[in-house]
Design a protein around this motif. Structure first.
Motif, PDB file in Angstrom:
ATOM      1  N   PRO A 102     -29.980  89.882  79.878  1.00 26.96           N
ATOM      2  CA  PRO A 102     -30.340  88.822  78.922  1.00 26.96           C
ATOM      3  C   PRO A 102     -31.432  89.237  77.951  1.00 26.96           C
ATOM      4  O   PRO A 102     -31.652  88.574  76.934  1.00 26.96           O
ATOM      5  N   GLN A 108     -26.218  90.553  74.265  1.00 31.59           N
ATOM      6  CA  GLN A 108     -26.030  89.121  74.009  1.00 31.59           C
ATOM      7  C   GLN A 108     -25.038  88.895  72.866  1.00 31.59           C
ATOM      8  O   GLN A 108     -24.161  88.032  72.951  1.00 31.59           O
ATOM      9  N   ARG A 210     -22.263  81.657  73.186  1.00 30.89           N
ATOM     10  CA  ARG A 210     -23.572  82.265  73.462  1.00 30.89           C
ATOM     11  C   ARG A 210     -23.808  83.446  72.525  1.00 30.89           C
ATOM     12  O   ARG A 210     -24.889  83.614  71.972  1.00 30.89           O
ATOM     13  N   THR A 214     -26.591  84.101  69.179  1.00 28.81           N
ATOM     14  CA  THR A 214     -27.424  85.292  69.046  1.00 28.81           C
ATOM     15  C   THR A 214     -27.195  85.968  67.699  1.00 28.81           C
ATOM     16  O   THR A 214     -28.143  86.451  67.064  1.00 28.81           O
TER      17      THR A 214
END
Length: 277
Positions: A102, A108, A210, A214
């Motif tokens: 992470p 990411q 997700r 990013t």
């Protein structure tokens, strides 16, 4: 006050740039997902849950391989893989279980492309299938795309590119020469199977979201730095996004066969309903 206006402008420009960079892929994903869900619903209503298994032998492994390849590209650790499982209690036909750091922005961002992996592998497999099984059609399609499809901005003019691509693929594939060619029918079986399992699952969409967030953060940081250094990144991003034209051109193959699969599913549903009566 000027600071907040500048920051808002940076957010807006970053959002527009994000649409230019990945908007085409997102639109293709939603179209393929909608077509597959409709097709599977008609097949399930006609033949039960096992109605979609006929195409799973080819389509599901291609789907999962798409995730797997992107995991390797973006440095994710793969812990478990099932390219095909037909008798799982949950009905899940396959999966790729992966983990990432992470703290790594690269990994990411990779979540977005891993989630969209089946679209890349599906379209890539269809193109390879054309290349090896119906090479004359592939060459005709490739030549037409190179001659008539030009880089476009991400706007309504891309719809013209999409319809032109559909017309080109139909003209190059559905010829009398192909209709009497056994390899063409093998390609059709492969194409229908892949198109029936190219769409993203809910887990795929969640993972992609997700990664998309990013990507947006990266663009915001890039635009903040460019403002401080008086760089103009917008024109560069728009030029880079010209590949969206080719994304739509080549994805038209998958969209076309997904639409034909939907029509066949509806026809089978109607025939089965009349037989039951």
């Amino acid at each position: 006050m000027n600071f907040f206006i500048a920051f808002f402008q940076t957010l807006l420009v970053s959002f527009i740039e994000m649409l230019y960079l990945v908007g085409g892929m997102i639109v293709v994903g939603f179209i393929l997902g909608a077509l597959e869900r409709l097709s599977n619903s008609y097949l399930t209503r006609a033949f039960g849950p096992k109605g979609v298994m006929v195409t799973a032998w080819i389509g599901t492994p291609i789907h999962e391989i798409g995730h797997l390849i992107q995991c390797f590209i973006w440095g994710h650790r793969v812990s478990r893989v099932r390219l095909l499982q037909l008798n799982h209690p949950s009905g899940i036909l396959g999966f790729v279980e992966h983990h990432y750091n992470p703290n790594s922005m690269y990994q990411q961002v990779g979540n977005f492309f891993i989630g969209l992996g089946p679209i890349f592998s599906g379209i890539g497999s269809l193109i390879l299938g054309m290349y090896f099984l119906v090479p004359q059609s592939f060459l005709a399609f490739k030549t037409e795309v190179e001659q008539h499809i030009q880089f476009q901005q991400l706007d309504l003019t891309l719809l013209k590119t999409f319809w032109e691509s559909i017309s080109i693929i139909c003209k190059s594939l559905f010829t009398i020469e192909n209709l009497i060619n056994p390899l063409f029918w093998l390609f059709l079986i492969m194409a229908f199977s892949i198109s029936s399992h190219i769409a993203l699952s809910k887990a795929d969409i969640k993972g992609s979201a997700r990664g998309l967030s990013t990507i947006f953060i990266v663009l915001v940081l890039l635009n903040i730095i460019s403002r401080l250094l008086n760089w103009d990144t917008y024109d560069l991003i728009v030029k880079l996004a010209g590949y969206n034209t080719y994304v739509l051109a080549f994805s038209s193959i998958a969209i076309l066969f997904s639409f034909i699969t939907l029509l066949i599913s509806i026809l089978l549903f109607i025939i089965k309903g009349r037989m039951v009566r």
